[in-house]
Write a protein that holds these residues in place. Structure first.
Motif, PDB file in Angstrom:
ATOM      1  N   ALA A 228       0.760  -1.141  -0.062  1.00  0.00           N
ATOM      2  CA  ALA A 228       0.083  -0.041  -0.056  1.00  0.00           C
ATOM      3  C   ALA A 228       1.027   1.339  -0.131  1.00  0.00           C
ATOM      4  CB  ALA A 228      -1.065  -0.147   1.200  1.00  0.00           C
TER       5      ALA A 228
ATOM      6  N   ASN B  19       1.250   4.093  -3.160  1.00  0.00           N
ATOM      7  CA  ASN B  19       1.018   5.188  -2.697  1.00  0.00           C
ATOM      8  C   ASN B  19       2.017   6.390  -3.332  1.00  0.00           C
ATOM      9  OD1 ASN B  19      -0.784   7.271  -1.613  1.00  0.00           O
ATOM     10  ND2 ASN B  19      -0.575   6.415   0.508  1.00  0.00           N
TER      11      ASN B  19
ATOM     12  N   SER C 287      -3.317   1.322  10.001  1.00  0.00           N
ATOM     13  CA  SER C 287      -3.277  -0.064   9.196  1.00  0.00           C
ATOM     14  C   SER C 287      -3.368   0.099   7.796  1.00  0.00           C
ATOM     15  CB  SER C 287      -4.436  -0.888   9.938  1.00  0.00           C
ATOM     16  OG  SER C 287      -4.341  -2.219   9.609  1.00  0.00           O
ATOM     17  N   LYS C 288      -3.829  -1.216   7.264  1.00  0.00           N
ATOM     18  CA  LYS C 288      -4.102  -1.323   5.856  1.00  0.00           C
ATOM     19  C   LYS C 288      -4.705   0.183   5.208  1.00  0.00           C
ATOM     20  CE  LYS C 288      -5.677  -4.365   2.388  1.00  0.00           C
ATOM     21  NZ  LYS C 288      -6.914  -5.458   1.834  1.00  0.00           N
ATOM     22  N   LYS C 289      -5.894   0.347   5.648  1.00  0.00           N
ATOM     23  CA  LYS C 289      -6.562   1.320   5.064  1.00  0.00           C
ATOM     24  C   LYS C 289      -5.827   2.806   5.149  1.00  0.00           C
ATOM     25  CE  LYS C 289     -10.954   3.047   3.771  1.00  0.00           C
ATOM     26  NZ  LYS C 289     -10.523   4.269   2.964  1.00  0.00           N
ATOM     27  N   PRO C 290      -5.688   3.125   6.534  1.00  0.00           N
ATOM     28  CA  PRO C 290      -4.679   4.421   6.433  1.00  0.00           C
ATOM     29  C   PRO C 290      -3.470   4.305   5.582  1.00  0.00           C
ATOM     30  CG  PRO C 290      -5.260   3.818   8.526  1.00  0.00           C
ATOM     31  CD  PRO C 290      -5.762   2.398   7.751  1.00  0.00           C
TER      32      PRO C 290
ATOM     33  N   GLU D 156      -3.127   2.825   2.544  1.00  0.00           N
ATOM     34  CA  GLU D 156      -3.635   3.097   1.375  1.00  0.00           C
ATOM     35  C   GLU D 156      -4.143   4.424   1.031  1.00  0.00           C
ATOM     36  OE1 GLU D 156      -5.499  -1.399   0.610  1.00  0.00           O
ATOM     37  OE2 GLU D 156      -6.918   0.481   1.120  1.00  0.00           O
ATOM     38  N   ASP D 157      -4.576   5.321   1.865  1.00  0.00           N
ATOM     39  CA  ASP D 157      -5.195   6.613   1.916  1.00  0.00           C
ATOM     40  C   ASP D 157      -3.896   7.691   2.311  1.00  0.00           C
ATOM     41  OD1 ASP D 157      -7.542   5.295   1.397  1.00  0.00           O
ATOM     42  OD2 ASP D 157      -8.472   5.662   3.593  1.00  0.00           O
TER      43      ASP D 157
ATOM     44  N   MET E  51     -14.853   0.364  13.224  1.00  0.00           N
ATOM     45  CA  MET E  51     -14.574  -0.345  12.059  1.00  0.00           C
ATOM     46  C   MET E  51     -14.532  -1.471  12.238  1.00  0.00           C
ATOM     47  SD  MET E  51     -11.161   0.352   9.378  1.00  0.00           S
ATOM     48  CE  MET E  51     -10.498   1.283  10.556  1.00  0.00           C
ATOM     49  N   LYS E  52     -14.034  -2.257  13.349  1.00  0.00           N
ATOM     50  CA  LYS E  52     -13.897  -3.734  13.236  1.00  0.00           C
ATOM     51  C   LYS E  52     -14.955  -4.254  14.114  1.00  0.00           C
ATOM     52  CE  LYS E  52      -9.191  -3.547  12.945  1.00  0.00           C
ATOM     53  NZ  LYS E  52      -8.256  -4.075  11.795  1.00  0.00           N
TER      54      LYS E  52
ATOM     55  N   ALA F 198      -6.279  -7.222   8.015  1.00  0.00           N
ATOM     56  CA  ALA F 198      -5.438  -5.715   7.744  1.00  0.00           C
ATOM     57  C   ALA F 198      -4.269  -5.860   8.518  1.00  0.00           C
ATOM     58  CB  ALA F 198      -6.740  -4.626   8.287  1.00  0.00           C
TER      59      ALA F 198
ATOM     60  N   ASP G 205      -6.856 -11.005  10.651  1.00  0.00           N
ATOM     61  CA  ASP G 205      -6.832  -9.762  11.462  1.00  0.00           C
ATOM     62  C   ASP G 205      -6.685 -10.017  13.005  1.00  0.00           C
ATOM     63  OD1 ASP G 205      -6.941  -6.768  11.031  1.00  0.00           O
ATOM     64  OD2 ASP G 205      -8.564  -7.213  12.531  1.00  0.00           O
TER      65      ASP G 205
END
Ligand SMILES: NC(=O)C1=CN([C@@H]2O[C@H](COP(=O)(O)OP(=O)(O)OC[C@H]3O[C@@H](n4cnc5c(N)ncnc54)[C@H](OP(=O)(O)O)[C@@H]3O)[C@@H](O)[C@H]2O)C=CC1
Ligand SMILES: O=CC(=O)O
Length: 292
Positions: A15, A19, A124-127, A129-130, A218-219, A231, A277
């Motif tokens: 990720a 980015n 984690s994964k989403k942060p 990616e973002d 989220m979880k 994640a 996870d």
């Protein structure tokens, strides 16, 4: 900043390097399992055959590896970072490791004339990616300043914490707290369920009160369903609990809550849940197979 090297394309490394590519950086990637580089190549990365080859090519190289053993192996083993590090070369290790591991790497790199920064991340994964990670850097301040354009792409906030080891310690304190919270949350969900309450309503109540937080929000819904898409892999959370408990030992800090949480994560690993996870620790309570 010139071309950036990136070692380790797991959940986070993939990720983060993706980015960097999408923000116009040139990136040369390496991963132990080389086939994991293919997707990055499709997005414009080039591949280095070994960590040493990446260091030779790039002035700045980032590592994002699973644990202390991996971080040490990539630096010290054959075809590793040390073979090409030297004056004018910069190494930034963003893996979560203990201060001792980080110091060993730092000493080896600086003794050959290279610059070193540790920069573990929270998020984690989403942060990742973002580009919303929180970066906990320590080591060579000049390298921190030079790396800020990269950190600004990867994260929403960077901290410089002083000498090597302080970034690692901060990260372990944060993850120790997170792992303990996850265990308390799991027990709460199961207690609500077994005592005849609707766990979904528990989530709504928690979200409106003083302990509302993004992790529960989220979880929680997928935990209630028994789904744990990885994640933050549970095996890494258990590694962080173990390393945080060792930091507690060194500093004579009693941590009974963290110790109990570590037992629950170990139990979850023994149940074959290590690659899921870390919220899968819920299964140790939900299935009645807790550590007590
Ligand atoms: N996932 C998350 O939410 C977060 C993770 N972290 C930390 O970031 C780091 C990476 O995590 P994540 O991406 O989730 O982990 P993954 O398990 O997805 O990836 C681990 C990476 O390390 C590599 N690796 C493992 N062992 C070795 C070795 N002996 N030699 C060389 N490479 C090795 C793997 O290579 P291969 O593909 O060949 O197996 C892979 O590239 C960990 O320290 C973790 O604690 C920090 C914040 C958040
Ligand atoms: O290390 C994991 C995280 O979510 O941060």
């Amino acid at each position: 900043m010139e071309e950036i090297g990136f070692l380790g394309l797991g959940i986070m490394g993939k990720a983060m390097s993706m980015n960097l590519l999408s923000h116009g950086f040139k990136v040369t990637v390496w991963n132990r399992t080389l086939s994991r580089c293919d997707e990055l190549v499709e997005h414009g990365a080039t591949v280095g055959e070994t960590p040493a080859a990446v260091i030779k090519k790039c002035k700045y190289t980032i590592a994002m590896l699973s644990d202390p053993a991996a971080a040490l192996s990539v630096v010290f083993d054959k075809d590793g970072v040390l073979e090409q590090i030297g004056s004018g070369k910069n190494y930034i290790d963003m893996s979560t490791v203990d201060a001792e591991t980080s110091s060993k790497i730092s000493e080896a790199i600086t003794s050959k004339g290279g610059c070193f920064l540790e920069a573990p991340v929270s998020g984690s994964k989403k942060p990742a990616e973002d580009g919303q990670l929180v970066i906990l850097a320590a080591g060579e301040k000049a390298l921190y300043d030079a790396a800020l354009p990269v950190f600004d792409v990867l994260g929403k906030k960077s901290f410089f914490l002083g000498q090597v080891g302080n970034g690692a310690k901060m990260k372990l304190v944060v993850n120790m707290t997170m792992g303990s919270m996850m265990n308390a949350f799991s027990e709460g969900i199961v207690l609500a369920d077994k005592s005849g309450l609707n766990p979904q309503i528990l989530l709504d109540v928690l979200d409106l009160g003083a302990i509302a937080n993004p992790m529960f929000k989220m979880k929680g819904p997928s935990m209630i369903q028994g789904n744990y898409p990885p994640a933050f892999p549970l095996k890494h959370q258990q590694k962080d609990m173990r390393l945080a408990l060792a930091l507690g030992d060194e500093n004579s800090v009693a941590m009974p809550v963290a110790a109990a949480s570590n037992e629950a994560f170990k139990k979850a690993r023994s149940m074959g849940l290590g690659d899921l996870d870390f919220s899968a620790v819920h299964e140790t309570v939900a299935s009645g197979k807790g550590s007590s």
